[in-house]
Design an enzyme around this catalytic site. Structure first.
Site, PDB file in Angstrom:
ATOM      1  N   ILE A 154      -9.305  32.953   2.223  1.00  0.00           N
ATOM      2  CA  ILE A 154      -9.546  31.587   1.604  1.00  0.00           C
ATOM      3  C   ILE A 154     -10.680  30.990   2.003  1.00  0.00           C
ATOM      4  CG2 ILE A 154      -8.402  29.071   1.077  1.00  0.00           C
ATOM      5  CD1 ILE A 154      -5.756  30.431   1.788  1.00  0.00           C
ATOM      6  N   TYR A 203       7.102  28.744  11.446  1.00  0.00           N
ATOM      7  CA  TYR A 203       5.948  28.496  10.675  1.00  0.00           C
ATOM      8  C   TYR A 203       6.240  26.941   9.814  1.00  0.00           C
ATOM      9  CZ  TYR A 203       2.527  29.139   6.846  1.00  0.00           C
ATOM     10  OH  TYR A 203       1.370  28.971   6.087  1.00  0.00           O
ATOM     11  N   VAL A 221       1.559  40.686  -1.813  1.00  0.00           N
ATOM     12  CA  VAL A 221       0.610  41.299  -2.705  1.00  0.00           C
ATOM     13  C   VAL A 221      -0.516  42.228  -2.141  1.00  0.00           C
ATOM     14  CG1 VAL A 221      -1.058  40.975  -4.609  1.00  0.00           C
ATOM     15  CG2 VAL A 221       0.830  39.480  -4.635  1.00  0.00           C
ATOM     16  N   ASP A 257      13.095  33.972   6.101  1.00  0.00           N
ATOM     17  CA  ASP A 257      12.764  33.908   4.647  1.00  0.00           C
ATOM     18  C   ASP A 257      13.601  33.082   3.746  1.00  0.00           C
ATOM     19  OD1 ASP A 257      10.491  35.313   4.816  1.00  0.00           O
ATOM     20  OD2 ASP A 257      11.214  37.380   4.175  1.00  0.00           O
TER      21      ASP A 257
END
Length: 330
Positions: free
Chosen positions: A14, A158, A200, A289
């Site tokens: 980023i 997180y 991805v 998750d």
């Protein structure tokens, strides 16, 4: 004259994408603080000519990019490198659910204490704008779409550490009048993500290496994928728009996509673009998750004047082309 930007984690995916965009906009002064644990000098060199000096010898010549190798856990260094800056974009972090479950203490130190140090650097140096890279993870397991007013219930360490960062940003706005802006990024992808381990980039790299693509669980879990160019626009707006201090914004595509749908789209594009034989398997559900995750970006559209422009199909095609080019030029 451009702004003077301090970008932590500026050698990462980023950060380098943001620097490329800022360089294209003309005279901006950019200082990067990075411990080079993920991004490298070579990654930064792909987007900008830069110099590397001791912190106390840094100059502030507009148009330059300067790299300081160091850690956001070093409170003295963070104060030094923030001197003379107009805005801090705080990207440096321990990223991802998996690493936070494996080592929650490391995640806490980097994401909580590191963010605190950068906010203190802003306070000490009278910097008025602070952009914090957050995530949808603080919301936790909730009925989507995620929006800014939902009560947070993080599932992973997180998510908890990013929630703490958002809390400190809110406190520093209200206690010290620093215009903090927290951006909750969706699943960011795009060119330049060679070091990323998110789904991805990981799947593209694995497919090109002839490895199986393992989906955690049955693939019906959903995510909100945002293309890197859309994201960097949001960061620049967060640093420059008036009257948004103390606010939090969801930065994502505003679309719910299952991992199965994204994988099918990615595999189809890969088979069009290359001769790889892609095999997809299903594994165990990963601890930490969430099942469904996508964002309502109404607030970003109305207050930040931002909305995503790149479709998932176009973004995946551009990203795959980037990885294929990397392989042919390596």
């Amino acid at each position: 004259m451009g702004l003077r930007w301090l970008i932590t984690g500026g050698c990462g995916f980023i950060g380098t994408s943001l620097i490329r965009t800022l360089q294209q906009q003309g005279e901006q002064y950019i200082r990067v603080l990075d411990n080079l644990s993920t991004g490298t000098r070579a990654d930064l060199a792909l987007v900008a000519d830069f110099s590397e000096k001791k912190p106390l010898q840094l100059t502030e010549k507009t148009g330059n990019v300067e790299l300081v190798e160091g850690d956001i856990l070093d409170q003295n260094l963070t104060r030094d490198v923030a001197k003379g800056m107009d805005v801090i974009v705080h990207l440096a972090a321990n990223t991802g659910v998996g690493p936070s479950v494996e080592d929650p203490r490391k995640d806490c130190m980097s994401n909580v204490l590191g963010t605190f140090n950068m906010l203190e650097a802003a306070r000490y140096n009278h910097i008025q704008r602070f952009v914090f890279a957050s995530s949808g993870a603080p919301a936790g397991e909730v009925e989507p779409p995620i929006h800014e007013e939902l009560p947070p219930h993080p599932v992973s360490p997180y998510g908890a550490s990013k929630l703490a960062g958002e809390g400190y940003c809110s406190a520093y706005k209200r206690s010290f009048n620093i215009d903090t802006v927290a951006l909750r990024f969706g699943n960011v992808y795009g060119p330049g993500s060679v070091h990323k381990s998110s789904v991805v980039a990981k799947f593209i790299k694995q497919a090109l290496d002839g490895e199986d693509l393992e989906i955690y669980g049955d693939g019906t879990q959903t995510r909100d994928f945002v293309f890197i160019d859309d994201l960097t626009r949001a960061i620049i707006l967060a640093a420059t728009e008036a009257d948004i201090g103390g606010e939090t914004f969801q930065i994502a595509s505003n679309r719910e996509t299952t991992i199965h749908e994204m994988t099918n789209m990615l595999v189809g594009i890969l088979r069009q673009k290359s001769d790889v034989d892609v095999n997809v398997i299903n594994g165990k559900v990963r601890v930490g998750d969430v099942k469904r995750n996508y964002s309502d970006t109404t607030k970003a559209r109305s207050r930040l004047h931002w909305q995503p422009e790149v479709t998932l199909n176009d973004g995946l095609t551009t990203t795959i082309n980037y990885f294929l080019k990397q392989r042919t030029t390596a």
